[in-house]
Design a protein around this motif. Structure first.
Motif, PDB file in Angstrom:
ATOM      1  N   SER A  19       0.840  -1.197   0.000  1.00  0.00           N
ATOM      2  CA  SER A  19       0.000   0.000   0.000  1.00  0.00           C
ATOM      3  C   SER A  19       0.871   1.241   0.000  1.00  0.00           C
ATOM      4  O   SER A  19       1.950   1.261   0.579  1.00  0.00           O
ATOM      5  N   ASP A  20       0.374   2.298  -0.671  1.00  0.00           N
ATOM      6  CA  ASP A  20       1.042   3.598  -0.579  1.00  0.00           C
ATOM      7  C   ASP A  20       0.069   4.646  -0.048  1.00  0.00           C
ATOM      8  O   ASP A  20       0.224   5.839  -0.269  1.00  0.00           O
ATOM      9  N   VAL A  21      -0.961   4.192   0.664  1.00  0.00           N
ATOM     10  CA  VAL A  21      -1.983   5.078   1.229  1.00  0.00           C
ATOM     11  C   VAL A  21      -1.735   5.262   2.715  1.00  0.00           C
ATOM     12  O   VAL A  21      -1.562   4.291   3.458  1.00  0.00           O
ATOM     13  N   MET A  22      -1.740   6.522   3.149  1.00  0.00           N
ATOM     14  CA  MET A  22      -1.616   6.815   4.578  1.00  0.00           C
ATOM     15  C   MET A  22      -3.008   6.852   5.212  1.00  0.00           C
ATOM     16  O   MET A  22      -3.994   7.199   4.555  1.00  0.00           O
ATOM     17  N   PRO A  23      -3.108   6.490   6.506  1.00  0.00           N
ATOM     18  CA  PRO A  23      -4.431   6.461   7.158  1.00  0.00           C
ATOM     19  C   PRO A  23      -5.219   7.760   7.017  1.00  0.00           C
ATOM     20  O   PRO A  23      -6.438   7.730   6.807  1.00  0.00           O
ATOM     21  N   VAL A  28     -13.672   6.904   3.938  1.00  0.00           N
ATOM     22  CA  VAL A  28     -14.547   5.796   4.327  1.00  0.00           C
ATOM     23  C   VAL A  28     -16.028   6.129   4.096  1.00  0.00           C
ATOM     24  O   VAL A  28     -16.908   5.449   4.599  1.00  0.00           O
ATOM     25  N   SER A  29     -16.294   7.190   3.315  1.00  0.00           N
ATOM     26  CA  SER A  29     -17.690   7.527   3.026  1.00  0.00           C
ATOM     27  C   SER A  29     -18.319   6.430   2.177  1.00  0.00           C
ATOM     28  O   SER A  29     -17.631   5.708   1.447  1.00  0.00           O
ATOM     29  N   THR A  30     -19.635   6.311   2.277  1.00  0.00           N
ATOM     30  CA  THR A  30     -20.328   5.245   1.564  1.00  0.00           C
ATOM     31  C   THR A  30     -21.757   5.656   1.286  1.00  0.00           C
ATOM     32  O   THR A  30     -22.279   6.599   1.884  1.00  0.00           O
ATOM     33  N   ARG A  31     -22.404   4.943   0.382  1.00  0.00           N
ATOM     34  CA  ARG A  31     -23.821   5.179   0.116  1.00  0.00           C
ATOM     35  C   ARG A  31     -24.656   4.177   0.907  1.00  0.00           C
ATOM     36  O   ARG A  31     -24.479   2.976   0.779  1.00  0.00           O
ATOM     37  N   LEU A  32     -25.572   4.710   1.717  1.00  0.00           N
ATOM     38  CA  LEU A  32     -26.524   3.844   2.403  1.00  0.00           C
ATOM     39  C   LEU A  32     -27.611   3.415   1.435  1.00  0.00           C
ATOM     40  O   LEU A  32     -28.008   2.252   1.392  1.00  0.00           O
ATOM     41  N   THR A  33     -28.090   4.377   0.646  1.00  0.00           N
ATOM     42  CA  THR A  33     -28.985   4.110  -0.483  1.00  0.00           C
ATOM     43  C   THR A  33     -28.487   4.963  -1.644  1.00  0.00           C
ATOM     44  O   THR A  33     -27.519   5.703  -1.500  1.00  0.00           O
ATOM     45  N   ARG A  34     -29.160   4.903  -2.776  1.00  0.00           N
ATOM     46  CA  ARG A  34     -28.732   5.730  -3.911  1.00  0.00           C
ATOM     47  C   ARG A  34     -28.754   7.217  -3.564  1.00  0.00           C
ATOM     48  O   ARG A  34     -27.960   7.996  -4.078  1.00  0.00           O
ATOM     49  N   ASP A  35     -29.677   7.608  -2.697  1.00  0.00           N
ATOM     50  CA  ASP A  35     -29.863   9.030  -2.407  1.00  0.00           C
ATOM     51  C   ASP A  35     -29.232   9.500  -1.106  1.00  0.00           C
ATOM     52  O   ASP A  35     -29.210  10.693  -0.818  1.00  0.00           O
ATOM     53  N   ILE A  36     -28.752   8.586  -0.282  1.00  0.00           N
ATOM     54  CA  ILE A  36     -28.215   8.954   1.032  1.00  0.00           C
ATOM     55  C   ILE A  36     -26.761   8.527   1.135  1.00  0.00           C
ATOM     56  O   ILE A  36     -26.439   7.342   1.023  1.00  0.00           O
ATOM     57  N   ARG A  37     -25.892   9.515   1.352  1.00  0.00           N
ATOM     58  CA  ARG A  37     -24.467   9.245   1.540  1.00  0.00           C
ATOM     59  C   ARG A  37     -24.089   9.493   2.986  1.00  0.00           C
ATOM     60  O   ARG A  37     -24.513  10.478   3.593  1.00  0.00           O
ATOM     61  N   LEU A  38     -23.304   8.586   3.563  1.00  0.00           N
ATOM     62  CA  LEU A  38     -22.777   8.733   4.910  1.00  0.00           C
ATOM     63  C   LEU A  38     -21.271   8.922   4.833  1.00  0.00           C
ATOM     64  O   LEU A  38     -20.618   8.407   3.917  1.00  0.00           O
ATOM     65  N   ASN A  39     -20.719   9.629   5.795  1.00  0.00           N
ATOM     66  CA  ASN A  39     -19.273   9.876   5.801  1.00  0.00           C
ATOM     67  C   ASN A  39     -18.502   8.826   6.573  1.00  0.00           C
ATOM     68  O   ASN A  39     -17.275   8.739   6.444  1.00  0.00           O
ATOM     69  N   ILE A  57     -28.327  12.117  17.083  1.00  0.00           N
ATOM     70  CA  ILE A  57     -27.613  13.375  16.838  1.00  0.00           C
ATOM     71  C   ILE A  57     -26.107  13.119  16.826  1.00  0.00           C
ATOM     72  O   ILE A  57     -25.388  13.566  15.923  1.00  0.00           O
ATOM     73  N   ALA A  58     -25.619  12.383  17.826  1.00  0.00           N
ATOM     74  CA  ALA A  58     -24.182  12.105  17.912  1.00  0.00           C
ATOM     75  C   ALA A  58     -23.700  11.290  16.711  1.00  0.00           C
ATOM     76  O   ALA A  58     -22.622  11.544  16.165  1.00  0.00           O
ATOM     77  N   MET A  59     -24.500  10.315  16.282  1.00  0.00           N
ATOM     78  CA  MET A  59     -24.125   9.498  15.124  1.00  0.00           C
ATOM     79  C   MET A  59     -24.038  10.350  13.868  1.00  0.00           C
ATOM     80  O   MET A  59     -23.079  10.243  13.090  1.00  0.00           O
ATOM     81  N   ALA A  60     -25.024  11.208  13.647  1.00  0.00           N
ATOM     82  CA  ALA A  60     -25.024  12.046  12.442  1.00  0.00           C
ATOM     83  C   ALA A  60     -23.875  13.047  12.471  1.00  0.00           C
ATOM     84  O   ALA A  60     -23.248  13.311  11.446  1.00  0.00           O
ATOM     85  N   GLN A  61     -23.577  13.608  13.654  1.00  0.00           N
ATOM     86  CA  GLN A  61     -22.454  14.541  13.754  1.00  0.00           C
ATOM     87  C   GLN A  61     -21.140  13.861  13.410  1.00  0.00           C
ATOM     88  O   GLN A  61     -20.236  14.480  12.838  1.00  0.00           O
ATOM     89  N   ALA A  62     -21.019  12.569  13.742  1.00  0.00           N
ATOM     90  CA  ALA A  62     -19.798  11.825  13.437  1.00  0.00           C
ATOM     91  C   ALA A  62     -19.746  11.379  11.978  1.00  0.00           C
ATOM     92  O   ALA A  62     -18.705  10.911  11.507  1.00  0.00           O
ATOM     93  N   GLY A  63     -20.878  11.514  11.259  1.00  0.00           N
ATOM     94  CA  GLY A  63     -20.907  11.129   9.854  1.00  0.00           C
ATOM     95  C   GLY A  63     -21.718   9.896   9.557  1.00  0.00           C
ATOM     96  O   GLY A  63     -21.845   9.495   8.399  1.00  0.00           O
ATOM     97  N   ALA A 202     -22.070  23.373  13.100  1.00  0.00           N
ATOM     98  CA  ALA A 202     -21.652  22.911  11.770  1.00  0.00           C
ATOM     99  C   ALA A 202     -20.135  22.994  11.621  1.00  0.00           C
ATOM    100  O   ALA A 202     -19.511  22.117  11.015  1.00  0.00           O
ATOM    101  N   GLN A 203     -19.542  24.044  12.186  1.00  0.00           N
ATOM    102  CA  GLN A 203     -18.088  24.195  12.097  1.00  0.00           C
ATOM    103  C   GLN A 203     -17.373  23.181  12.979  1.00  0.00           C
ATOM    104  O   GLN A 203     -16.269  22.729  12.660  1.00  0.00           O
ATOM    105  N   ALA A 204     -18.005  22.790  14.106  1.00  0.00           N
ATOM    106  CA  ALA A 204     -17.385  21.843  15.034  1.00  0.00           C
ATOM    107  C   ALA A 204     -17.411  20.416  14.491  1.00  0.00           C
ATOM    108  O   ALA A 204     -16.583  19.593  14.873  1.00  0.00           O
ATOM    109  N   PHE A 205     -18.381  20.110  13.599  1.00  0.00           N
ATOM    110  CA  PHE A 205     -18.506  18.751  13.061  1.00  0.00           C
ATOM    111  C   PHE A 205     -18.535  18.816  11.535  1.00  0.00           C
ATOM    112  O   PHE A 205     -19.582  18.652  10.913  1.00  0.00           O
ATOM    113  N   PRO A 206     -17.362  19.028  10.923  1.00  0.00           N
ATOM    114  CA  PRO A 206     -17.327  19.226   9.467  1.00  0.00           C
ATOM    115  C   PRO A 206     -17.699  17.981   8.662  1.00  0.00           C
ATOM    116  O   PRO A 206     -18.038  18.093   7.488  1.00  0.00           O
ATOM    117  N   HIS A 207     -17.622  16.786   9.284  1.00  0.00           N
ATOM    118  CA  HIS A 207     -17.914  15.546   8.551  1.00  0.00           C
ATOM    119  C   HIS A 207     -19.307  15.009   8.864  1.00  0.00           C
ATOM    120  O   HIS A 207     -19.606  13.850   8.573  1.00  0.00           O
TER     121      HIS A 207
END
Length: 323
Positions: A19-23, A28-39, A57-63, A202-207
């Motif tokens: 691998s040449d990818v750093m953590p 790690v974003s993904t699509r839950l459905t075609r219309d909903i993307r999670l981070n 609320i906490a889950m959505a703030q984390a992405g 919004a600024q505190a939880f950019p993702h």
């Protein structure tokens, strides 16, 4: 009888490769459905000991996404969904308003129930904005019968026109040193509310995982039959991004029927259906119109389904077969 090998996640390891990818570079974003993307690819379970508005609320703030459980009345569950949607947003759409003749006692009931401290005051007949009532206006008043008209701020109300960008509202908040800006339409009716607190969050939880209007995403669980259909429609109306038809055995005609019924009513409503553990069950729910399928019967660390009922498929095999 053909007995095949079944694998759970503890039975396997990932073989490392070059691998040449750093953590820090990993997406790690993904699509839950075609219309909903999670981070982040994480959801919290629709269990009454796990997910209500606070965790959602906490889950959505984390992405990710929290799914509000259904072990409560429909109205209570819809209120939980609204609490998440109103918690942090680019703009609170259709904000809670009061009338000039609303009593302080009624306003305080709304404050206790909805955890809101600022209300546009609108004319009962025309809906036009006439004032703003905030916690500061109410703090020292003791008479519950006093009317909002006696307490509200009526001077130079700070407003922006519908369609104004967040930057314009943010500049007003900073220059006028105020907490909230009311969004009005061309007839001077309050259609939204932008607060400094929401901008700071919004600024505190950019993702954070958000919808098109800048509100946190949230899911909610429903079930089958007429009651499940009616609950699902009310949850969608309350603002749920996705409705989860949550059953112990998802490969049943009643689950497919309620998915089809909801999709006939509105294809806009995103549906997750489950739980399943086989290819045939997954295919059946996809054919019924489900936007995502919930895989897993008895894989949870505290779930006793496989032990008590003798039913289930080891989770890695279930996911592989379903996929």
């Amino acid at each position: 009888m053909e007995i095949r090998e079944g694998l759970t996640f503890d039975d396997v390891l990932l073989e490392p490769g070059p691998s040449d990818v750093m953590p820090a570079e990993v997406d790690v974003s993904t699509r839950l459905t075609r219309d909903i993307r999670l981070n982040i690819p994480l959801l919290s379970s629709a269990m009454d000991t796990v997910t209500e508005s606070r965790l959602a609320i906490a889950m959505a703030q984390a992405g990710g996404l929290g799914v509000i459980h259904r072990n409560m009345t429909v109205d209570e569950q819809a209120d939980q969904v609204r609490a998440v949607k109103r918690y942090e947003s680019g703009m609170v759409v259709n904000p809670v308003t009061v009338f000039p003749d609303t009593s302080l006692g009624e306003v305080r009931e709304i404050v206790a129930r909805k955890k809101i401290t600022g209300f546009p005051v609108v004319d009962r007949e025309t809906g036009r904005l006439v004032g703003m009532l905030t916690n500061r206006d109410m703090r020292f008043e003791r008479d519950p019968e006093v009317r909002a008209a006696s307490l509200m701020t009526t001077g130079e109300l700070v407003t922006v026109r519908e369609g104004a960008g967040r930057e314009a509202a943010q500049n007003l908040l900073r220059t006028r040193k105020i907490e909230r800006v009311i969004v009005v339409d061309e007839d001077y009716r309050a259609v939204g509310l932008i607060t400094m607190k929401d901008i700071e969050k919004a600024q505190a939880f950019p993702h954070a995982a958000k919808d098109e209007q800048g509100r946190l995403r949230v899911g909610a669980a429903s079930t089958v039959g007429d009651a499940g259909y009616e609950r699902a429609m009310m949850l969608a109306e309350a603002g749920a991004d996705v409705v989860v038809i949550d059953t112990a055995h998802g490969h049943s005609s009643s689950v497919a029927a309620v998915v089809e019924r909801i999709k006939r009513e509105s294809n806009r409503i995103q549906i997750i259906a489950g739980n399943v553990a086989t290819y045939d069950a997954t295919r059946a729910l996809i054919d019924a119109g489900s936007d995502a399928v919930k895989v897993g019967i008895g894989p949870g660390s505290i779930c006793t389904t496989r032990i008590v009922a003798g039913v289930g498929v080891p989770q890695l095999t279930a996911v592989m077969d379903s996929a």
